[in-house]
Design a protein around this motif. Structure first.
Motif, PDB file in Angstrom:
ATOM      1  N   ALA A 113       0.928  -1.138  -0.048  1.00  0.00           N
ATOM      2  CA  ALA A 113      -0.045   0.044  -0.027  1.00  0.00           C
ATOM      3  C   ALA A 113       0.832   1.307   0.100  1.00  0.00           C
ATOM      4  CB  ALA A 113      -0.963   0.019   1.153  1.00  0.00           C
ATOM      5  N   TYR A 114       1.977   1.389   0.520  1.00  0.00           N
ATOM      6  CA  TYR A 114       2.915   2.362   0.767  1.00  0.00           C
ATOM      7  C   TYR A 114       4.209   2.328  -0.119  1.00  0.00           C
ATOM      8  CZ  TYR A 114      -0.601   2.800   4.256  1.00  0.00           C
ATOM      9  OH  TYR A 114      -2.042   2.761   5.084  1.00  0.00           O
ATOM     10  N   TRP A 115       4.766   3.488  -0.661  1.00  0.00           N
ATOM     11  CA  TRP A 115       5.757   3.301  -1.277  1.00  0.00           C
ATOM     12  C   TRP A 115       6.793   4.494  -0.813  1.00  0.00           C
ATOM     13  CZ3 TRP A 115       7.267  -0.489  -4.710  1.00  0.00           C
ATOM     14  CH2 TRP A 115       6.442  -1.763  -4.608  1.00  0.00           C
ATOM     15  N   GLY A 116       8.130   4.485  -1.117  1.00  0.00           N
ATOM     16  CA  GLY A 116       8.882   5.524  -1.065  1.00  0.00           C
ATOM     17  C   GLY A 116       9.175   6.045  -2.487  1.00  0.00           C
ATOM     18  N   GLN A 117       9.897   7.191  -2.498  1.00  0.00           N
ATOM     19  CA  GLN A 117      10.191   7.955  -3.684  1.00  0.00           C
ATOM     20  C   GLN A 117      11.143   7.145  -4.490  1.00  0.00           C
ATOM     21  OE1 GLN A 117      11.540   8.800  -0.964  1.00  0.00           O
ATOM     22  NE2 GLN A 117      13.801   9.100  -1.453  1.00  0.00           N
ATOM     23  N   GLY A 118      11.927   6.347  -3.913  1.00  0.00           N
ATOM     24  CA  GLY A 118      13.104   5.570  -4.600  1.00  0.00           C
ATOM     25  C   GLY A 118      14.416   6.217  -4.604  1.00  0.00           C
ATOM     26  N   THR A 119      15.596   5.463  -4.704  1.00  0.00           N
ATOM     27  CA  THR A 119      16.864   5.621  -4.820  1.00  0.00           C
ATOM     28  C   THR A 119      17.749   5.149  -5.649  1.00  0.00           C
ATOM     29  OG1 THR A 119      18.897   6.071  -3.433  1.00  0.00           O
ATOM     30  CG2 THR A 119      17.538   4.110  -2.920  1.00  0.00           C
ATOM     31  N   GLN A 120      18.431   5.892  -6.654  1.00  0.00           N
ATOM     32  CA  GLN A 120      18.922   5.201  -7.702  1.00  0.00           C
ATOM     33  C   GLN A 120      20.314   4.524  -7.138  1.00  0.00           C
ATOM     34  OE1 GLN A 120      18.462   5.247 -11.175  1.00  0.00           O
ATOM     35  NE2 GLN A 120      19.998   3.734 -11.415  1.00  0.00           N
ATOM     36  N   VAL A 121      20.485   3.181  -7.826  1.00  0.00           N
ATOM     37  CA  VAL A 121      21.629   2.331  -7.548  1.00  0.00           C
ATOM     38  C   VAL A 121      22.493   2.143  -9.023  1.00  0.00           C
ATOM     39  CG1 VAL A 121      22.672   0.200  -6.954  1.00  0.00           C
ATOM     40  CG2 VAL A 121      21.044   1.224  -5.475  1.00  0.00           C
ATOM     41  N   THR A 122      23.460   2.611  -9.229  1.00  0.00           N
ATOM     42  CA  THR A 122      24.050   2.256 -10.664  1.00  0.00           C
ATOM     43  C   THR A 122      25.326   1.338 -10.199  1.00  0.00           C
ATOM     44  OG1 THR A 122      23.311   4.209 -11.251  1.00  0.00           O
ATOM     45  CG2 THR A 122      25.365   3.376 -12.531  1.00  0.00           C
ATOM     46  N   VAL A 123      25.585   0.330 -10.890  1.00  0.00           N
ATOM     47  CA  VAL A 123      26.779  -0.608 -11.029  1.00  0.00           C
ATOM     48  C   VAL A 123      27.354  -0.549 -12.125  1.00  0.00           C
ATOM     49  CG1 VAL A 123      27.335  -2.918 -10.061  1.00  0.00           C
ATOM     50  CG2 VAL A 123      25.504  -2.023  -9.144  1.00  0.00           C
ATOM     51  N   SER A 124      28.569  -0.164 -12.117  1.00  0.00           N
ATOM     52  CA  SER A 124      29.407  -0.194 -13.604  1.00  0.00           C
ATOM     53  C   SER A 124      30.481  -1.376 -13.503  1.00  0.00           C
ATOM     54  CB  SER A 124      30.336   0.977 -13.523  1.00  0.00           C
ATOM     55  OG  SER A 124      31.243   1.009 -12.496  1.00  0.00           O
ATOM     56  N   SER A 125      30.589  -1.700 -14.852  1.00  0.00           N
ATOM     57  CA  SER A 125      31.492  -2.973 -14.850  1.00  0.00           C
ATOM     58  C   SER A 125      32.842  -2.564 -15.181  1.00  0.00           C
ATOM     59  CB  SER A 125      31.023  -3.778 -16.526  1.00  0.00           C
ATOM     60  OG  SER A 125      31.157  -2.816 -17.206  1.00  0.00           O
TER      61      SER A 125
END
Length: 125
Positions: A113-125
């Motif tokens: 029912a409830y959600w946060g705004q999100g946070t970006q995770v970026t993994v580089s090779s």
């Protein structure tokens, strides 16, 4: 209502680690399960991990088993996602979610029912 705020995202090289946090506020006594989801560009939202707010039973997506750990600090109303051995395919926006039932399944994000705004995770090779 329950408000969720994620933090801890960022950029890391493959093989590295990150810890995400999700701070809950509001009527948190209603929550029965907390979870992390992720969504990569052009893909559907995917369940990553779930924890019961009482008893701390956990479930994980097969893609993260053995690498990610979900945990909680009930005194701080905070849920964590420790991510180790990160891979480029882990790159996504990560969302914290909460639900008011015990039987919630991370394969069915619409049940939360409830959600946060999100946070970006970026993994580089």
């Amino acid at each position: 209502q329950v408000q969720l705020v994620e933090s801890g995202g960022g950029s890391v090289q493959a093989g590295g680690s990150l810890r995400l946090s999700c701070a809950a506020s509001g009527n948190t006594a209603r929550t029965r399960a907390m979870a992390w989801f992720r969504q990569a560009p052009g893909k559907e939202r995917e369940g990553v991990a779930r924890i019961n707010t009482i008893g701390s039973a956990t479930t994980y997506a097969d893609s993260v088993k053995g690498r990610f750990t979900i945990s909680q600090d009930n005194a701080k109303n905070t849920v964590y996602l420790q991510m180790n051995s990160l891979k480029p395919e882990d790159t996504a926006v990560y969302y914290c979610a909460a639900g008011t039932r015990w039987d919630l399944d991370i394969r069915r994000p619409h049940e939360f029912a409830y959600w946060g705004q999100g946070t970006q995770v970026t993994v580089s090779s």
